[in-house]
Design an enzyme around this catalytic site. Structure first.
Site, PDB file in Angstrom:
ATOM      1  N   HIS A   1      12.856   5.452  12.898  1.00  0.00           N
ATOM      2  CA  HIS A   1      12.772   5.726  11.461  1.00  0.00           C
ATOM      3  C   HIS A   1      13.612   6.973  11.171  1.00  0.00           C
ATOM      4  CE1 HIS A   1      10.925   6.663   7.599  1.00  0.00           C
ATOM      5  NE2 HIS A   1      10.256   5.518   7.635  1.00  0.00           N
TER       6      HIS A   1
ATOM      7  N   ASP B   1       0.790  -1.230   0.000  1.00  0.00           N
ATOM      8  CA  ASP B   1       0.000   0.000   0.000  1.00  0.00           C
ATOM      9  C   ASP B   1       0.821   1.278   0.000  1.00  0.00           C
ATOM     10  OD1 ASP B   1       1.154   0.052   2.490  1.00  0.00           O
ATOM     11  OD2 ASP B   1      -0.632  -0.629   3.552  1.00  0.00           O
TER      12      ASP B   1
ATOM     13  N   GLU C   1       0.117  -9.039  -1.362  1.00  0.00           N
ATOM     14  CA  GLU C   1      -0.519  -8.506  -0.139  1.00  0.00           C
ATOM     15  C   GLU C   1      -1.768  -7.693  -0.493  1.00  0.00           C
ATOM     16  OE1 GLU C   1       0.752  -5.382   2.973  1.00  0.00           O
ATOM     17  OE2 GLU C   1       1.750  -7.169   3.708  1.00  0.00           O
TER      18      GLU C   1
ATOM     19  N   HIS D   1       6.123   5.529  13.511  1.00  0.00           N
ATOM     20  CA  HIS D   1       6.527   6.473  12.456  1.00  0.00           C
ATOM     21  C   HIS D   1       5.399   6.878  11.529  1.00  0.00           C
ATOM     22  CE1 HIS D   1       6.125   3.440   9.346  1.00  0.00           C
ATOM     23  NE2 HIS D   1       6.669   2.588  10.181  1.00  0.00           N
TER      24      HIS D   1
ATOM     25  N   GLU E   1      -2.270   5.096   2.877  1.00  0.00           N
ATOM     26  CA  GLU E   1      -2.143   3.691   2.487  1.00  0.00           C
ATOM     27  C   GLU E   1      -3.482   3.019   2.151  1.00  0.00           C
ATOM     28  OE1 GLU E   1      -0.581   5.090   5.060  1.00  0.00           O
ATOM     29  OE2 GLU E   1       1.562   4.787   4.690  1.00  0.00           O
TER      30      GLU E   1
ATOM     31  N   ARG F   1       2.603   8.343   9.208  1.00  0.00           N
ATOM     32  CA  ARG F   1       2.320   9.708   8.792  1.00  0.00           C
ATOM     33  C   ARG F   1       1.177  10.333   9.605  1.00  0.00           C
ATOM     34  NH1 ARG F   1       3.784  12.139   3.497  1.00  0.00           N
ATOM     35  NH2 ARG F   1       5.305  10.495   3.168  1.00  0.00           N
TER      36      ARG F   1
HETATM   37  C1  UD1 Z   1       6.532   4.995   3.878  1.00  0.00           C
HETATM   38  C2  UD1 Z   1       5.148   4.435   3.542  1.00  0.00           C
HETATM   39  C3  UD1 Z   1       4.508   3.785   4.761  1.00  0.00           C
HETATM   40  C4  UD1 Z   1       5.440   2.784   5.409  1.00  0.00           C
HETATM   41  C5  UD1 Z   1       6.791   3.421   5.682  1.00  0.00           C
HETATM   42  C6  UD1 Z   1       7.700   2.338   6.171  1.00  0.00           C
HETATM   43  C7  UD1 Z   1       3.995   5.723   1.812  1.00  0.00           C
HETATM   44  C8  UD1 Z   1       2.944   6.701   1.511  1.00  0.00           C
HETATM   45  N1  UD1 Z   1       4.256   5.478   3.110  1.00  0.00           N
HETATM   46  O1  UD1 Z   1       6.347   6.085   4.762  1.00  0.00           O
HETATM   47  O2  UD1 Z   1       3.342   3.103   4.351  1.00  0.00           O
HETATM   48  O3  UD1 Z   1       4.881   2.360   6.629  1.00  0.00           O
HETATM   49  O4  UD1 Z   1       7.314   3.963   4.455  1.00  0.00           O
HETATM   50  O5  UD1 Z   1       8.875   2.800   6.677  1.00  0.00           O
HETATM   51  O6  UD1 Z   1       4.588   5.183   0.918  1.00  0.00           O
HETATM   52  N2  UD1 Z   1      14.082   8.661   4.961  1.00  0.00           N
HETATM   53  C9  UD1 Z   1      15.450   8.607   4.941  1.00  0.00           C
HETATM   54  N3  UD1 Z   1      16.036   7.412   4.622  1.00  0.00           N
HETATM   55  C10 UD1 Z   1      15.338   6.289   4.322  1.00  0.00           C
HETATM   56  C11 UD1 Z   1      13.946   6.356   4.369  1.00  0.00           C
HETATM   57  C12 UD1 Z   1      13.325   7.555   4.684  1.00  0.00           C
HETATM   58  O7  UD1 Z   1      16.129   9.587   5.183  1.00  0.00           O
HETATM   59  O8  UD1 Z   1      15.936   5.236   4.038  1.00  0.00           O
HETATM   60  C13 UD1 Z   1      13.422   9.958   5.306  1.00  0.00           C
HETATM   61  C14 UD1 Z   1      13.447  10.945   4.126  1.00  0.00           C
HETATM   62  O9  UD1 Z   1      13.668  12.220   4.641  1.00  0.00           O
HETATM   63  C15 UD1 Z   1      12.020  10.857   3.588  1.00  0.00           C
HETATM   64  C16 UD1 Z   1      11.236  10.613   4.873  1.00  0.00           C
HETATM   65  O10 UD1 Z   1      12.069   9.742   5.638  1.00  0.00           O
HETATM   66  O11 UD1 Z   1      11.636  12.038   2.927  1.00  0.00           O
HETATM   67  C17 UD1 Z   1       9.871  10.005   4.695  1.00  0.00           C
HETATM   68  O12 UD1 Z   1       9.899   8.876   3.847  1.00  0.00           O
HETATM   69  P1  UD1 Z   1       8.566   8.444   3.011  1.00  0.00           P
HETATM   70  O13 UD1 Z   1       8.859   7.218   2.229  1.00  0.00           O
HETATM   71  O14 UD1 Z   1       8.061   9.620   2.245  1.00  0.00           O
HETATM   72  O15 UD1 Z   1       7.501   8.158   4.113  1.00  0.00           O
HETATM   73  P2  UD1 Z   1       7.473   7.089   5.247  1.00  0.00           P
HETATM   74  O16 UD1 Z   1       6.871   7.771   6.422  1.00  0.00           O
HETATM   75  O17 UD1 Z   1       8.763   6.417   5.368  1.00  0.00           O
HETATM   76  N1  UDP Z   2      12.196  -3.362  10.798  1.00  0.00           N
HETATM   77  C1  UDP Z   2      13.582  -3.486  10.661  1.00  0.00           C
HETATM   78  N2  UDP Z   2      14.389  -2.632  11.344  1.00  0.00           N
HETATM   79  C2  UDP Z   2      13.894  -1.670  12.152  1.00  0.00           C
HETATM   80  C3  UDP Z   2      12.487  -1.530  12.273  1.00  0.00           C
HETATM   81  C4  UDP Z   2      11.659  -2.387  11.571  1.00  0.00           C
HETATM   82  O1  UDP Z   2      14.058  -4.358   9.952  1.00  0.00           O
HETATM   83  O2  UDP Z   2      14.698  -0.925  12.734  1.00  0.00           O
HETATM   84  C5  UDP Z   2      11.330  -4.287  10.042  1.00  0.00           C
HETATM   85  C6  UDP Z   2      10.212  -4.961  10.810  1.00  0.00           C
HETATM   86  O3  UDP Z   2      10.638  -6.173  11.399  1.00  0.00           O
HETATM   87  C7  UDP Z   2       9.193  -5.188   9.709  1.00  0.00           C
HETATM   88  C8  UDP Z   2       9.368  -4.004   8.805  1.00  0.00           C
HETATM   89  O4  UDP Z   2      10.667  -3.480   9.099  1.00  0.00           O
HETATM   90  O5  UDP Z   2       9.522  -6.333   8.943  1.00  0.00           O
HETATM   91  C9  UDP Z   2       8.325  -2.965   9.045  1.00  0.00           C
HETATM   92  O6  UDP Z   2       8.642  -1.844   8.287  1.00  0.00           O
HETATM   93  P1  UDP Z   2       8.192  -0.389   8.663  1.00  0.00           P
HETATM   94  O7  UDP Z   2       7.974  -0.265  10.120  1.00  0.00           O
HETATM   95  O8  UDP Z   2       9.189   0.509   8.001  1.00  0.00           O
HETATM   96  O9  UDP Z   2       6.856  -0.244   7.836  1.00  0.00           O
HETATM   97  P2  UDP Z   2       5.339  -0.654   8.107  1.00  0.00           P
HETATM   98  O10 UDP Z   2       5.276  -2.058   8.546  1.00  0.00           O
HETATM   99  O11 UDP Z   2       4.848   0.304   9.116  1.00  0.00           O
HETATM  100  O12 UDP Z   2       4.693  -0.407   6.785  1.00  0.00           O
END
Ligand code: UD1
Ligand code: UDP
Length: 373
Positions: free
Chosen positions: A244, A99, A121, A211, A135, A213
Site C-alpha cells: 500500500h 465501510d 455491501e 495495511h 470501518e 489502520r
Molecule cells: C482506506 C480505508 C480502508 C481500506 C483501505 C484500502 C478508511 C477509513 N479506510 O484506508 O477501509 O481498507 O483504504 O486500501 O476509509 N495513499 C497514496 N495513494 C493512494 C492511496 C493512499 O499515497 O492512492 C496514501 C496517502 O498518503 C494517504 C494514506 O495512503 O494519506 C492513507 O490513505 P487513507 O485512505 O486515509 O487510508 P487507508 O489506510 O488507505
Molecule cells: N488489490 C489490487 N492490487 C494490489 C493489492 C490489492 O488490485 O496491489 C485488490 C485486491 O485484489 C482486492 C482489493 O484490492 O480486490 C482490496 O483492496 P485493499 O486491500 O486496498 O482494501 P481492503 O480490502 O482491505 O478494504
C-alpha cells in the site's frame, strides 16, 4: 414518458472502486437510468488504476487525497465538496459501498441533501466498535442512513434484521466477485515489470497484503517478524507483497522485510495483475477484506492477519483461518499451512459464499423497480 431514475455512484478507495466499477458498467448499460460516477479522490493512484482497468470515467472528481489525511479532515472535506454536486445533479439515489470514510461521509452528504441512499455491501459486522477501526462504525452508521441495503449474504441480511432493519433489504451477492468476469484469464500475462521478473516456477508463492489502520505499529511489526522467520525456515517459498502506498505502512515493512531475497516488496498491482497473481499462488496472507472474499472463489487458502472478521462465511467453510496479529499466532498458522499437507488440502477448496458473479445485475433489477419521488 417518465423521466429516467438518476443514480450517483460515489467511491474513493481501491476496494470500493474494484467493487463499484462492475456495478457502474451494468447501470451505464441500462438506458432506464441516468448514471453518474463521483470519485472523492480519497485514494489517488490506487483508485485511478482501477478506473482505467475497467474503463470507467468519473463524471465528478473531487481530488481530495492529502498525504497524512486524517479521518476528521477528510470527512469535513467530503461533506463540503459533495454539496454542490448533489445540488447540481439532484440524484434520486446515491449509491455508496462498504465501510470506508468515503462511504460514510458520502451517505451523510446524501442524507443532508435529502437524497435516498443505497448501501452496496450492507450488513457486515464484527460487533466490535474498535475492530476494524473506523470501518465497523462506518458501516453501522451507513445502515442508519440507508434506504436500500444490498447484502452480499444471508448472514449479512440477518445482521440487519437483528438491528430492526426490515424494509429495503435484498440479498444480492458481493459485486466484488463480478469483477472476476473482467479480470481473470487463463492465458493472462502480467503487465507489472516487477511481477514479470519473478520466478514463479521454482517456489511456492505466497501473496501478501497488510495495511489496516489498527495493525499499523505493533501489529504490523509482529506480522513482519513472523514472516521473516517463516521465510527463513521454508526455502521453497517466496512472498510477493504489493505494498500500500501509505508511508506509515512502508515505514515499517521496508526496514523489516526489504533485505530478504525471497520477499518481493513491490508497487501496488493493477487489479488484473492482482487477481491473476492470486489465481496462480499457493496461499494468501492478508488483513484485507476484499482478499478474504476473492480468495475462496479461487480456492486459495488464506491466513487472515486479524483477530476478528466481518466475513465469517469462508472461515466456517474452512478456506480462511484467522491468524491474529501476534508473532506467535501468525508464525504458527503460516507454518502449519505450508507444512501440514492435510490441513492445506482441507483449505484448498473453491467455494463462493460471497456471490456468483452476478450481483450487479440483481442490484440493477432492484433499482428498476424503484419509483421516482
Ligand atoms: C482506506 C480505508 C480502508 C481500506 C483501505 C484500502 C478508511 C477509513 N479506510 O484506508 O477501509 O481498507 O483504504 O486500501 O476509509 N495513499 C497514496 N495513494 C493512494 C492511496 C493512499 O499515497 O492512492 C496514501 C496517502 O498518503 C494517504 C494514506 O495512503 O494519506 C492513507 O490513505 P487513507 O485512505 O486515509 O487510508 P487507508 O489506510 O488507505
Ligand atoms: N488489490 C489490487 N492490487 C494490489 C493489492 C490489492 O488490485 O496491489 C485488490 C485486491 O485484489 C482486492 C482489493 O484490492 O480486490 C482490496 O483492496 P485493499 O486491500 O486496498 O482494501 P481492503 O480490502 O482491505 O478494504
Amino acid at each position: 414518458m417518465p423521466r429516467r431514475l438518476k443514480l450517483l455512484l460515489i467511491f474513493g478507495t481501491r476496494p470500493e472502486a474494484i467493487k463499484m466499477c462492475p456495478l457502474a458498467l451494468e447501470l451505464l448499460r441500462r438506458p432506464q437510468f441516468e448514471t453518474k460516477v463521483m470519485l472523492t479522490g480519497q485514494h489517488r493512484e490506487l483508485a485511478d488504476s482501477v478506473m482505467s482497468a475497467f474503463g470507467v470515467k468519473a463524471d465528478y472528481d473531487l481530488r481530495l487525497m492529502k498525504p497524512g489525511q486524517t479521518l476528521q479532515s477528510l470527512t469535513a472535506a467530503i461533506l463540503e465538496a459533495e454539496k454542490p454536486v448533489f445540488e447540481q445533479f439532484a440524484p434520486d439515489f446515491a449509491l455508496v459501498h462498504g465501510d470506508t470514510l468515503t462511504a460514510f461521509a458520502s451517505a451523510l452528504s446524501a442524507f443532508y441533501a435529502q437524497t435516498k441512499v443505497c448501501h452496496v455491501e450492507a450488513g457486515l459486522r464484527t460487533f466490535d466498535k474498535w475492530a476494524p477501526y473506523p470501518e465497523e462504525m462506518n458501516r453501522v452508521l451507513i445502515t442508519r442512513l440507508a434506504d436500500l441495503h444490498f447484502a452480499p449474504t444471508k448472514g449479512n441480511e440477518r445482521n440487519l434484521r437483528n438491528e430492526g432493519i426490515i424494509n429495503g433489504v435484498y440479498v444480492t451477492g458481493n459485486t466484488g466477485l463480478d469483477a472476476f468476469r473482467y479480470t481473470i484469464k487463463p492465458d493472462y500475462e502480467f503487465t507489472s515489470p516487477e511481477l514479470r521478473a519473478i520466478d514463479f516456477e521454482s517456489f511456492r508463492t505466497v501473496v501478501m497484503t497488510a495495511h489496516r489502520r489498527e495493525n499499523i505499529g505493533a501489529g504490523l511489526e509482529n506480522i513482519c517478524r513472523a514472516v521473516r522467520r517463516v521465510v527463513a525456515e521454508n526455502p521453497d517459498i517466496q512472498v510477493v507483497y504489493p505494498m500500500h502506498p501509505n508511508p506509515t505502512v512502508r515505514g515499517t515493512v521496508v526496514p523489516m522485510l526489504g533485505d530478504i531475497d525471497r520477499v518481493h516488496l513491490i508497487e501496488p498491482l493493477d487489479v488484473f495483475d492482482m487477481h491473476n497473481l492470486m489465481s496462480r499462488s499457493y496461499m494468501a496472507l492478508t488483513d484485507s477484506g476484499g482478499l478474504q472474499e476473492e480468495a475462496p472463489a479461487l480456492g486459495l487458502p488464506v491466513a487472515v492477519l486479524r483477530a476478528e472478521t466481518e466475513r465469517p462465511e469462508a472461515v466456517e467453510a474452512g478456506t480462511v483461518v484467522l491468524a491474529g496479529t501476534t508473532d506467535e499466532g501468525v508464525y504458527s498458522l503460516f507454518s502449519k499451512i505450508l507444512r501440514d499437507a492435510e490441513f492445506y488440502r482441507s483449505m484448498r477448496r473453491a467455494i463462493n459464499p460471497y456471490g456468483d458473479g452476478h450481483a450487479s445485475e440483481r442490484i440493477a433489477d432492484i433499482l428498476l423497480g424503484q419509483e421516482i419521488m
